[in-house]
Design a protein around this motif. Structure first.
Motif: not given
Length: 184
Positions: A124, A127-128, A175
């Motif tokens: 996840e 994806h950033h 993140l």
């Protein structure tokens, strides 16, 4: 030019001489790796399988052009990258090299580098990241390319690869720290 040690070099030479069994062996050795790369680039397992066939045909047709400036796997990944870019342009699909592989039998990239319970969180977070940083991480950590190989394949300077990798690691760490705070 100085030849790099490569167990697939002789096999590719046999492919260049027109031996279809050599191409089958090359596919058996590297087809899954190429499929994983294409699935990540295309975000569509069915399209990745289709493009893989085009990649293998291109390898067959271009084997004589291999100059030996890189490992055979790097050369094949460069062909796969070119075909993935072309397929994305035709499909107008955004770059997403580390998509959710739930619909595919292929294991998600980078999962083998991290603990199982953290895989979803890391995926996840990936994806950033900007596309160029994500692709750099995938090529180096998942596909095992060296910095110079990734630079040649992506058509950028080695310093650019180092910079992207450094920024990607820092961003990923940030993140993941933020996500851990939210999960606590």
């Amino acid at each position: 030019m100085h030849e790099l040690p490569d167990p697939d070099r002789a096999l590719l030479k046999t492919v260049a001489e027109g031996d279809p069994r050599a191409l089958e062996t090359l596919y058996a050795r590297h087809g899954l790796r190429l499929l994983h790369y294409l699935a990540g680039q295309l975000n569509d397992p069915a399209l990745a399988e289709e493009v893989l066939q085009d990649v293998m045909l291109a390898i067959w047709q271009q084997a004589r052009r291999f100059r030996g400036d890189s490992r055979v796997t790097t050369w094949m990944l460069a062909i796969a990258r070119h075909h993935a870019i072309s397929a994305r342009r035709r499909q107008k699909t955004p770059l997403d090299p580390l998509h959710d592989h739930a619909a595919s039998s292929a294991p998600p990239p980078l999962d083998t580098l991290i603990r199982r319970d953290d895989c979803e969180t890391v995926r996840e977070a990936l994806h950033h990241l900007p596309d160029d940083q994500r692709e750099t991480l995938e090529l180096i950590f998942y596909h095992g390319l060296s910095g110079p190989e990734a630079a040649r394949m992506m058509g950028v300077a080695q310093g650019t690869i180092k910079s992207r990798l450094h920024r990607a690691k820092a961003s990923l760490q940030k993140l993941l720290s933020i996500e851990e705070i939210y999960d606590a």
